[in-house]
Structure formats: structure tokens, C-alpha cells
Write a protein that holds these residues in place. Sequence first.
Motif, PDB file in Angstrom:
ATOM      1  N   THR A   1     -31.683 -50.881 -20.815  1.00  0.00           N
ATOM      2  CA  THR A   1     -32.231 -51.443 -19.580  1.00  0.00           C
ATOM      3  C   THR A   1     -31.582 -52.787 -19.281  1.00  0.00           C
ATOM      4  OG1 THR A   1     -34.013 -52.440 -20.861  1.00  0.00           O
ATOM      5  CG2 THR A   1     -34.487 -50.324 -19.798  1.00  0.00           C
ATOM      6  N   LYS A   2     -30.485 -53.096 -19.996  1.00  0.00           N
ATOM      7  CA  LYS A   2     -29.915 -54.439 -19.868  1.00  0.00           C
ATOM      8  C   LYS A   2     -29.330 -54.696 -18.489  1.00  0.00           C
ATOM      9  CE  LYS A   2     -25.248 -53.639 -21.665  1.00  0.00           C
ATOM     10  NZ  LYS A   2     -24.410 -53.672 -22.850  1.00  0.00           N
ATOM     11  N   TYR A   3     -28.933 -53.596 -17.764  1.00  0.00           N
ATOM     12  CA  TYR A   3     -28.354 -53.822 -16.439  1.00  0.00           C
ATOM     13  C   TYR A   3     -29.430 -54.191 -15.417  1.00  0.00           C
ATOM     14  CZ  TYR A   3     -23.857 -52.549 -18.212  1.00  0.00           C
ATOM     15  OH  TYR A   3     -22.699 -52.562 -18.928  1.00  0.00           O
ATOM     16  N   TYR A   4     -30.665 -53.760 -15.674  1.00  0.00           N
ATOM     17  CA  TYR A   4     -31.764 -54.214 -14.811  1.00  0.00           C
ATOM     18  C   TYR A   4     -31.957 -55.711 -14.986  1.00  0.00           C
ATOM     19  CZ  TYR A   4     -33.129 -49.584 -13.334  1.00  0.00           C
ATOM     20  OH  TYR A   4     -33.132 -48.354 -12.743  1.00  0.00           O
ATOM     21  N   GLU A   5     -31.887 -56.129 -16.277  1.00  0.00           N
ATOM     22  CA  GLU A   5     -31.990 -57.565 -16.572  1.00  0.00           C
ATOM     23  C   GLU A   5     -30.870 -58.328 -15.887  1.00  0.00           C
ATOM     24  OE1 GLU A   5     -32.300 -59.312 -20.787  1.00  0.00           O
ATOM     25  OE2 GLU A   5     -33.290 -57.343 -20.860  1.00  0.00           O
ATOM     26  N   LYS A   6     -29.673 -57.739 -15.971  1.00  0.00           N
ATOM     27  CA  LYS A   6     -28.491 -58.390 -15.413  1.00  0.00           C
ATOM     28  C   LYS A   6     -28.621 -58.531 -13.890  1.00  0.00           C
ATOM     29  CE  LYS A   6     -23.551 -58.471 -16.052  1.00  0.00           C
ATOM     30  NZ  LYS A   6     -22.367 -57.651 -16.161  1.00  0.00           N
ATOM     31  N   ALA A   7     -29.080 -57.435 -13.283  1.00  0.00           N
ATOM     32  CA  ALA A   7     -29.255 -57.478 -11.824  1.00  0.00           C
ATOM     33  C   ALA A   7     -30.303 -58.524 -11.447  1.00  0.00           C
ATOM     34  CB  ALA A   7     -29.686 -56.099 -11.308  1.00  0.00           C
ATOM     35  N   TRP A   8     -31.385 -58.577 -12.229  1.00  0.00           N
ATOM     36  CA  TRP A   8     -32.462 -59.536 -11.979  1.00  0.00           C
ATOM     37  C   TRP A   8     -31.947 -60.958 -12.084  1.00  0.00           C
ATOM     38  CZ3 TRP A   8     -36.906 -59.773  -9.734  1.00  0.00           C
ATOM     39  CH2 TRP A   8     -37.800 -60.815 -10.023  1.00  0.00           C
ATOM     40  N   ASN A   9     -30.984 -61.209 -13.013  1.00  0.00           N
ATOM     41  CA  ASN A   9     -30.458 -62.561 -13.207  1.00  0.00           C
ATOM     42  C   ASN A   9     -29.263 -62.866 -12.319  1.00  0.00           C
ATOM     43  OD1 ASN A   9     -32.344 -63.328 -15.174  1.00  0.00           O
ATOM     44  ND2 ASN A   9     -31.224 -62.190 -16.743  1.00  0.00           N
ATOM     45  N   ASN A  10     -28.819 -61.874 -11.534  1.00  0.00           N
ATOM     46  CA  ASN A  10     -27.703 -62.099 -10.616  1.00  0.00           C
ATOM     47  C   ASN A  10     -28.247 -62.770  -9.347  1.00  0.00           C
ATOM     48  OD1 ASN A  10     -25.710 -61.876  -8.670  1.00  0.00           O
ATOM     49  ND2 ASN A  10     -24.989 -59.874  -9.401  1.00  0.00           N
ATOM     50  N   ASP A  11     -28.083 -64.082  -9.255  1.00  0.00           N
ATOM     51  CA  ASP A  11     -28.682 -64.838  -8.143  1.00  0.00           C
ATOM     52  C   ASP A  11     -28.193 -64.344  -6.783  1.00  0.00           C
ATOM     53  OD1 ASP A  11     -30.198 -66.307  -9.804  1.00  0.00           O
ATOM     54  OD2 ASP A  11     -28.837 -68.035  -9.890  1.00  0.00           O
ATOM     55  N   GLY A  12     -26.886 -64.031  -6.704  1.00  0.00           N
ATOM     56  CA  GLY A  12     -26.327 -63.561  -5.430  1.00  0.00           C
ATOM     57  C   GLY A  12     -27.009 -62.290  -4.970  1.00  0.00           C
ATOM     58  N   LEU A  13     -27.238 -61.373  -5.917  1.00  0.00           N
ATOM     59  CA  LEU A  13     -27.872 -60.096  -5.593  1.00  0.00           C
ATOM     60  C   LEU A  13     -29.328 -60.302  -5.154  1.00  0.00           C
ATOM     61  CD1 LEU A  13     -27.106 -57.092  -5.632  1.00  0.00           C
ATOM     62  CD2 LEU A  13     -28.145 -56.945  -7.884  1.00  0.00           C
ATOM     63  N   ILE A  14     -30.024 -61.156  -5.908  1.00  0.00           N
ATOM     64  CA  ILE A  14     -31.431 -61.424  -5.568  1.00  0.00           C
ATOM     65  C   ILE A  14     -31.537 -62.092  -4.199  1.00  0.00           C
ATOM     66  CG2 ILE A  14     -33.476 -62.772  -6.216  1.00  0.00           C
ATOM     67  CD1 ILE A  14     -33.084 -60.304  -7.939  1.00  0.00           C
ATOM     68  N   ASP A  15     -30.642 -63.064  -3.949  1.00  0.00           N
ATOM     69  CA  ASP A  15     -30.637 -63.719  -2.627  1.00  0.00           C
ATOM     70  C   ASP A  15     -30.432 -62.693  -1.518  1.00  0.00           C
ATOM     71  OD1 ASP A  15     -31.104 -66.139  -3.656  1.00  0.00           O
ATOM     72  OD2 ASP A  15     -29.058 -66.912  -3.448  1.00  0.00           O
ATOM     73  N   ALA A  16     -29.440 -61.820  -1.738  1.00  0.00           N
ATOM     74  CA  ALA A  16     -29.145 -60.794  -0.733  1.00  0.00           C
ATOM     75  C   ALA A  16     -30.360 -59.898  -0.514  1.00  0.00           C
ATOM     76  CB  ALA A  16     -27.941 -59.964  -1.175  1.00  0.00           C
ATOM     77  N   PHE A  17     -31.031 -59.588  -1.622  1.00  0.00           N
ATOM     78  CA  PHE A  17     -32.211 -58.726  -1.556  1.00  0.00           C
ATOM     79  C   PHE A  17     -33.331 -59.400  -0.755  1.00  0.00           C
ATOM     80  CE2 PHE A  17     -35.794 -56.427  -3.534  1.00  0.00           C
ATOM     81  CZ  PHE A  17     -35.372 -55.154  -3.232  1.00  0.00           C
ATOM     82  N   VAL A  18     -33.562 -60.678  -1.043  1.00  0.00           N
ATOM     83  CA  VAL A  18     -34.592 -61.429  -0.312  1.00  0.00           C
ATOM     84  C   VAL A  18     -34.233 -61.499   1.174  1.00  0.00           C
ATOM     85  CG1 VAL A  18     -35.640 -63.712  -0.025  1.00  0.00           C
ATOM     86  CG2 VAL A  18     -35.356 -62.742  -2.307  1.00  0.00           C
TER      87      VAL A  18
END
Lengths: 282, 357
Positions: free
Chosen positions: A60-77
Motif C-alpha cells: 500500500t506504499k503507493y497510496y502513502e506516496k500519493a498522499w504525501n505528493n503535495d502537487g497531487l493533493i493540491d491538484a485534487f483539492v
Amino acid sequence: MRLMIRRFWKRSDPLDYANRLWMKLFIGTVFILLYAPVILMMIFSFNDSRRNIVWRGFTTKYYEKAWNNDGLIDAFVNSLTIAAFNTVLATLFGAMIGLLLWRFRFPFKSAYDGFMALPIVIPEICMGVAMLAFFSRIGWPSDLPWPLNLSSIMIAHIAFSFPFVAIVVRARMAGFNRELEEAARDLGASQWQTFRDVIFPYMRPGLIAGALLAFTLSLDDFVVTFFTSGPETVTFPVKVYSMVRFSVTPEVNAASTVLVLITLVAATFMLRFQRPQEAGGP
Amino acid sequence: MSMISIRSLTKTFGTVIAVDNACIEIRANEFFAVLGPSGCGKTTLLRMLAGFEIPTHGQILIDNHDVSEMPPNLRPVNMVFQSYAVFPHMTVLDNVRYGLKVTGVAAKEARQRAEETLEMVQLSGFGSRKPEQLSGGQRQRVALARALVKRPKVLLLDEPMSALDAKLREQMQLELARLQEDVGITFVIVTHDQDEALSMADRIAVMNDGKVEQIATPEELYESPASRFVADFIGKVNLLDGHVVGAGTNTVTVDVAHLGQVSIPHQGHASGTVSLAVRPEKIRMDSHKPDSALRMNGRIVDWAYYGDSSHIFVQPEDGPRMSVTIQNETRTTIENADRGDHVWLSWQPGDTLILDR
């Protein structure tokens, strides 16, 4: 056994096609082609491999990685913010236009009707180019603080999604028994009370369907967004696209899986509200 | 005193005249019917009473107040719609108390009045049901209760029985008449069904092509129709053409092609070409020559059997086909007549009407 054989050989009517073997196989194939990619994508989001081509074990480490990817989270928000605004405003405008077209007759109504539905038929790429040209021509500011810097994307999204709402609302209202409205007026309700107590409850399933449509159209739009977004205003689909250009890691799969789940939850939620369907008229 | 005063009321839609200069006075506590074929303007008239259409000319007074242009929600009238228009998303109780709620009646009083009215239409215990769980007849009662709970001065009913089957219709007709007597409200019913109007109404206005042809009690309409249209529309009638050759005190002598010169009792003026009208049930059918001035003979060409009565068509040697209604008084009545039989028809001068052509 005899029963099974009889059923198998039973001659079926032409419209009874769903019982035929080839049709069952066809339906099965369609389902596999529709859902296998999505399910594969979900499975491979748990793949312990950077290149993500062969299965190398569960993680499940890629879920963690995605969660810690600020750019991805910003885009998601950003995507969720735009979708939320779009849902509210496109539903409001779409419902108003749907009601207008259902209820009133006015000069050039059919011309208006046609122009209103144009965003549905115009190729999205043209819409994107047009939006880009429009915003740069009028000098729409792009350096506003968040969330105002998303305004150009929001405007573009509202522009292409409200006709869908209008069409859904209008189709719903076409089945409305006008005597219900007259009955409310006859019983002493003002026009506003009639709208609130009789017309709106009837319109609600159409509004919910329209809102759901507007939400998903906005959330997963790539083409129009790509043309109207800047470096500071990346949405989820645009971000995933830029990530894929480097490599398809399970991180992309993980992020996409989350998006699919959110859409599913939203859809189930709204369908639950829609369920108490009522019939109009006698 | 009139509860409703309709004065020279006209409504046009573009070039179509839906209601043409209608003048009707409806008394308080009256059961009044507006009867006419479809497209005669009766529904438009009702919609003007309810406030859904604004008259082009003329006035409507309800209880001495001019309501011609008053919006429907302020009028002291309530309506039972043809489709019943029961609100599908509300329970029966919510439907009935809706009209009280929106006009600011206190919740407790509204509930009590709604429950009383539901009892009156025999729907107590149905309050929590949804309209989709009700039959057509029950839905109509909800619509009725919803209108009556407002205690209107006038109740309007738009073709209320058209969606019910024959048995239920008859039952509802009786019930509606009983209800009207109980509540003492003026009822105005619009219908194309003459049986409905004749059996329920105190007075009937017959409309044709936007115009009011006659306003009278059911008996008057049937026995003394004012025009050929009314005679023909209400019940069945045989019409024989002739022309007036002389007039005495209270009688008119008419020369009719197949009867010769006959004297008919008639009040008022008659001249030129006229029609003699006689209802099928007023005609006697005999196998031997009757002793009457109004008689003709012919052959039975067809009949329709209705159980309690039979409708027999007789073709005279020349002249129009006559229809005769006979009661099947014995189990063998119908067996005594057969197609092709020669029969004599006769009727009394007093049962004959003279109508303008």
C-alpha cells in the motif's frame, strides 16, 4: 435435466433475445471490456513495482506516496473545489433555463433553445481553444489568490455543463401535470408557495441527476481544463496526465482508484436521494 | 339571491371564441351543471370561475364581489380537477390540509379540520397513505376533501366522473348529491355526460359552440327543450320536418309530409318551417292500426337490446327512420317483435314538441 433441455431448446420470441446464448456471451464480453480495465487499474495500484508492468507483490506504499505528493493533493483539492462550485452554479443556471424552456413561450424560443445546447455538440477541443483565446483577449487576471485563481476554469466548466442540467430538468418537467400547479393556486398558494411546495418537489430528481452530471463532468474534464489552467492551477486530470508523461507508476493508479471511489460514493449517495420516485397525475 | 352572477362573459383565444356572451345566474346552495359536447367552451367557463383564465369581456360576481380579474388563490372557490391533481409527494392528510397551511390556519386546527373532512368523504384512516396507494375513486375523494376543507362558497367540479368506471360513477353521483346537501355549498359541475347532469343537478345550462342554449331544470330540458340542439343533445329524439299552416289558441296546425295536417298544443309563436319532435319512449308500437291522429306504419329494421329496455328502429314507407324505446316489461317482450315485422307507431299530440328548424 429434462427441464433444462427443454428450456435450452425452447423457441424464443424475437424480442426475447436476452435468453439466447450468444446474447449472454455478448453481454458478458461487453461487461468485461467495460470493467476489466478499471478493476485491473485498481489491482495494480497495490503492485510493489515501480514500472508497474508485472505483478511483484502486494503493497500500500503507493497510496502513502500519493498522499504525501503535495502537487497531487493540491491538484485534487483544486479539482474538488472547481467541481463543487460548478455543481452549485451549473445546476442553478441549468435549472433556471430548463424551467424557462419548459414553461414559457417567447419570440425566437427555438433559436434560443438551439444556441443553449451548443456547448453539448461543439467539440471539446474547440471549446478549450475558444476559452483560452477568450480569457487572454479580455485579459482575465491569472495571478489572483486561491481559490479565485481557479475562476477561469470554473467559468469554462459552468459554460459547458449547464446545458446538460437544463436538458435533464426540462425533460423531467415535461411530465409535470399542470393541474397540480393550478390545484395549489386554487387552494390559496401564492406563486412562490406553489413553486416551493409543488413544482420544486417534482423537479428534485431532475435536479439531483443534473447536479451529479455537472459534478462528474467537471471533476474528470481534461481538454477544456488543460487550455484554461495555468502552472498554479493544475487539476487532478491535468496532474495525472503530466505524471503519466514520465512513467506510469502505481502512484497514478492509486490516485485514480481514490477518484473512482469518490465518484462511486457520490453517485450512490445521490441515487439514494432520488429513489422515492413518484408518479404525477391520476 | 345569486351566489354567482355571470354577466355577458366572453373569452377569445386569438380568433377562436371559446365562450360567447354567456349570462348565467347561479343561486346559493344550488347544484348547477354546465353540459355540452367537448369543445363547447364549458371548461373555459369553469376556468374563468376558478381564476385560471381572465375574461375578454364581461364580469363574474361571486357573492356580490367582482372577481373577474382576481387571482385564483384569493377567490372563495375551490376546484376538483379532472385529473384530481392530488399532490403525489404528499400524504393524504398533507394533501387535505395543504390549502389551510398555505393560508396560515394554525397547525392544530388545520389537522382537526382535515381529519373531519376526510371522515366526511369516508377516508378516515387513510391519512398517512400516499396517493399512489389509493384507487382512482379514493383519489377523487381526496381531491374533494382537499377542496371542501377550505369551506369555499362555491365548489367547482371539472368532469369529475370521467375517469371512473360505470358502477363507481353511479355511486359517486349519489354521494356527491348527498354531500352537497350536507355541506350546503354551491356546486358547479362541468360535464359532457347528460345522465350525470340530469341525475345530480338542480339546474343545467346547456352550451353549444360557446353559447348558452338553455338554462333549465332537468325536467324542463328533457320535456321542453328550447332548441333542436338541446332536444338532440339531451336524450334521443325523432324529428319530423313540416311547415305551419295555421294557428289557433294554444294549438298550431302543422303539415307534415308523412302524417298530413296535425294539430299540436303549443304555447307561443310558431311559423314557417318547423320540426316536430317526439321522444322514443313516448311512442307506442302496435301490430294493429291505432286510433290516433299521429300515427305511421313501417317495418322494424334494427334494434339494440339494453336489458331493461330495447331500442327499436322502424323504417316507414317514406320519411325518416323512427326510433322507439320499449320497456322489456316481461321476459318475452322482445321475442314478440322481429326484424321485418310491420308495425304501427303512434303518440299523443301533447307529447309532441314544435321546434324551430
